[in-house]
Design a protein around this motif. Structure first.
Motif, PDB file in Angstrom:
ATOM      1  N   UNK A  63       0.813  -1.221   0.000  1.00 40.74           N
ATOM      2  CA  UNK A  63       0.000   0.000   0.000  1.00 40.74           C
ATOM      3  C   UNK A  63       0.844   1.268   0.000  1.00 40.74           C
ATOM      4  N   UNK A  64       2.168   1.134  -0.070  1.00 41.73           N
ATOM      5  CA  UNK A  64       3.062   2.291  -0.005  1.00 41.73           C
ATOM      6  C   UNK A  64       2.796   3.250  -1.158  1.00 41.73           C
ATOM      7  N   UNK A  65       2.610   4.540  -0.812  1.00 39.04           N
ATOM      8  CA  UNK A  65       2.486   5.583  -1.819  1.00 39.04           C
ATOM      9  C   UNK A  65       3.731   6.453  -1.826  1.00 39.04           C
ATOM     10  N   UNK A  66       4.088   7.015  -0.654  1.00 39.79           N
ATOM     11  CA  UNK A  66       5.343   7.759  -0.534  1.00 39.79           C
ATOM     12  C   UNK A  66       5.702   7.885   0.943  1.00 39.79           C
ATOM     13  N   UNK A  67       6.963   8.173   1.173  1.00 42.72           N
ATOM     14  CA  UNK A  67       7.482   8.230   2.530  1.00 42.72           C
ATOM     15  C   UNK A  67       7.117   9.554   3.193  1.00 42.72           C
ATOM     16  N   UNK A  68       6.811   9.497   4.495  1.00 42.17           N
ATOM     17  CA  UNK A  68       6.712  10.712   5.292  1.00 42.17           C
ATOM     18  C   UNK A  68       8.111  10.973   5.824  1.00 42.17           C
ATOM     19  N   UNK A  69       8.842  11.831   5.159  1.00 42.22           N
ATOM     20  CA  UNK A  69      10.287  11.945   5.366  1.00 42.22           C
ATOM     21  C   UNK A  69      10.656  12.608   6.690  1.00 42.22           C
ATOM     22  N   UNK A  70      11.807  12.203   7.283  1.00 41.35           N
ATOM     23  CA  UNK A  70      12.686  11.140   6.783  1.00 41.35           C
ATOM     24  C   UNK A  70      12.095   9.755   6.961  1.00 41.35           C
ATOM     25  N   UNK A  71      11.249   9.532   7.967  1.00 41.42           N
ATOM     26  CA  UNK A  71      10.345   8.400   8.001  1.00 41.42           C
ATOM     27  C   UNK A  71      10.849   7.044   8.437  1.00 41.42           C
ATOM     28  N   UNK A  72      12.159   6.775   8.358  1.00 40.51           N
ATOM     29  CA  UNK A  72      12.681   5.444   8.665  1.00 40.51           C
ATOM     30  C   UNK A  72      13.533   5.505   9.923  1.00 40.51           C
ATOM     31  N   UNK A  73      13.292   4.600  10.861  1.00 46.00           N
ATOM     32  CA  UNK A  73      14.093   4.589  12.087  1.00 46.00           C
ATOM     33  C   UNK A  73      14.264   3.175  12.600  1.00 46.00           C
ATOM     34  N   UNK A  74      15.286   2.989  13.394  1.00 41.10           N
ATOM     35  CA  UNK A  74      15.516   1.706  14.049  1.00 41.10           C
ATOM     36  C   UNK A  74      14.410   1.470  15.082  1.00 41.10           C
ATOM     37  N   UNK A  75      13.900   0.256  15.135  1.00 41.17           N
ATOM     38  CA  UNK A  75      12.830  -0.047  16.082  1.00 41.17           C
ATOM     39  C   UNK A  75      13.365  -0.258  17.493  1.00 41.17           C
ATOM     40  N   UNK A  76      14.618  -0.695  17.604  1.00 41.97           N
ATOM     41  CA  UNK A  76      15.226  -0.934  18.918  1.00 41.97           C
ATOM     42  C   UNK A  76      15.892   0.343  19.425  1.00 41.97           C
ATOM     43  N   UNK A  77      15.931   0.501  20.747  1.00 45.30           N
ATOM     44  CA  UNK A  77      16.590   1.656  21.360  1.00 45.30           C
ATOM     45  C   UNK A  77      18.055   1.702  20.904  1.00 45.30           C
ATOM     46  N   UNK A  78      18.551   2.884  20.609  1.00 48.70           N
ATOM     47  CA  UNK A  78      17.980   4.213  20.854  1.00 48.70           C
ATOM     48  C   UNK A  78      17.127   4.749  19.709  1.00 48.70           C
ATOM     49  N   UNK A  79      16.673   3.880  18.816  1.00 47.77           N
ATOM     50  CA  UNK A  79      15.746   4.247  17.742  1.00 47.77           C
ATOM     51  C   UNK A  79      16.259   5.395  16.869  1.00 47.77           C
ATOM     52  N   UNK A  80      17.470   5.239  16.375  1.00 44.81           N
ATOM     53  CA  UNK A  80      18.041   6.266  15.507  1.00 44.81           C
ATOM     54  C   UNK A  80      17.222   6.404  14.222  1.00 44.81           C
ATOM     55  N   UNK A  81      17.108   7.646  13.777  1.00 40.34           N
ATOM     56  CA  UNK A  81      16.422   7.921  12.517  1.00 40.34           C
ATOM     57  C   UNK A  81      17.416   7.844  11.370  1.00 40.34           C
ATOM     58  N   UNK A  82      17.058   7.111  10.327  1.00 46.51           N
ATOM     59  CA  UNK A  82      17.896   7.040   9.136  1.00 46.51           C
ATOM     60  C   UNK A  82      17.618   8.263   8.272  1.00 46.51           C
ATOM     61  N   UNK A  83      18.649   8.784   7.651  1.00 46.07           N
ATOM     62  CA  UNK A  83      18.493   9.924   6.761  1.00 46.07           C
ATOM     63  C   UNK A  83      18.361   9.440   5.329  1.00 46.07           C
ATOM     64  N   UNK A  84      17.564  10.165   4.550  1.00 47.30           N
ATOM     65  CA  UNK A  84      17.399   9.794   3.150  1.00 47.30           C
ATOM     66  C   UNK A  84      18.482  10.442   2.300  1.00 47.30           C
ATOM     67  N   UNK A  85      18.967   9.713   1.322  1.00 46.91           N
ATOM     68  CA  UNK A  85      19.943  10.217   0.364  1.00 46.91           C
ATOM     69  C   UNK A  85      19.479   9.789  -1.017  1.00 46.91           C
ATOM     70  N   UNK A  86      19.619  10.664  -1.997  1.00 49.68           N
ATOM     71  CA  UNK A  86      19.209  10.290  -3.347  1.00 49.68           C
ATOM     72  C   UNK A  86      20.411   9.753  -4.131  1.00 49.68           C
ATOM     73  N   UNK A  87      20.132   9.185  -5.295  1.00 49.63           N
ATOM     74  CA  UNK A  87      21.180   8.544  -6.078  1.00 49.63           C
ATOM     75  C   UNK A  87      22.256   9.538  -6.492  1.00 49.63           C
TER      76      UNK A  87
END
Length: 250
Positions: A77-101
């Motif tokens: 059902x993915x349409x687009x990311x709510x940026x930055x949107x991605x993070x580790x589920x385990x503590x300390x739950x760091x947020x991943x940064x998006x980078x383009x090609x």
């Protein structure tokens, strides 16, 4: 208590009444109306950025990594990311940064992130040629199993092949159903008079204004909508960090 019951059959009847003057649609036209409803609903949700379709918290998507695998399929059902949107589920739950090609290539990403490690960045790739699902690439390539959560805008549940008794996607606000009906009818212009079309356009514009005003829409970051940078142009600077002090903002 559930929200108001609105079935696909109810919607088809209302659209048919607008375009043909009766509530009962024949099989062929009912199929066309369902396609129009499906298109109209996705268009409304996309244009309004309605927060009802943001999947976060307990409804967020998840990715479980494997050692040595960098690419993963996101939700159907993915349409687009709510940026930055991605993070580790385990503590300390760091947020991943998006980078383009482009940025990845500019900083020689293949060289910088040649070793496996805990993912710090992600890149949205194309869709799978076999399943159509959106693919995400994790950077650097994971060195172990990690669970990531991602917040995203979801596509509404499709109407095109739904039976008449199927409920309209419960996430779609019932107070805006009339706007959905109008939008679908306008996708069948061959059945409308010029005056009908003109009046419906005005009513739909009013419905969209109400939807925007009352829904407190989420305004996404512009990263995904940014034009692809042509050679020789200036790259908009932004900073990503987390790997040995690497700074890509230069």
């Amino acid at each position: 208590m559930a929200v108001e019951s609105i079935t696909v059959g109810d919607l088809v009847s209302r659209v048919h009444f607008h375009v043909a003057g009766t509530a009962t649609a024949g099989t062929t036209l009912a199929t066309e109306i369902k396609w129009a409803l499906d298109f109209a609903m996705k268009q409304l949700v996309r244009q309004i950025d309605h927060p009802a379709f943001i999947m976060t918290g307990s409804t967020a998507g998840t990715v479980t990594t494997e050692n040595g695998t960098s690419d993963y399929a996101l939700s159907d059902s993915f349409s687009r990311m709510v940026e930055p949107g991605v993070k580790q589920n385990a503590a300390p739950q760091e947020t991943l940064m998006q980078i383009d090609q482009q940025r990845y290539d500019e900083v020689e990403g293949d060289r910088i992130w040649s070793s496996r490690d805990k993912p710090r960045y992600y890149m949205l790739m194309g869709r799978s040629t076999s399943t159509g699902t959106q693919t995400i690439r994790l950077i650097p390539t994971p060195d172990a199993a990690y669970t990531l959560k991602y917040t995203y805008f979801a596509l509404p549940t499709s109407i095109k092949s739904a039976s008449d008794g199927t409920q309209l996607d419960y996430r779609f606000p019932r107070e805006f159903v009339d706007g959905l009906v109008l939008a679908a009818a306008l996708h069948l212009p061959q059945y409308l008079t010029r005056d009908q079309n003109a009046n419906m356009v005005i009513q739909l514009q009013e419905a969209k204004r109400d939807m925007r005003r009352l829904s407190k829409p989420y305004t996404p970051a512009d990263f995904q909508s940014r034009r692809y940078q042509l050679s020789g142009g200036a790259m908009t600077p932004y900073r990503v960090s987390g790997l040995s002090g690497t700074d890509l903002s230069h």
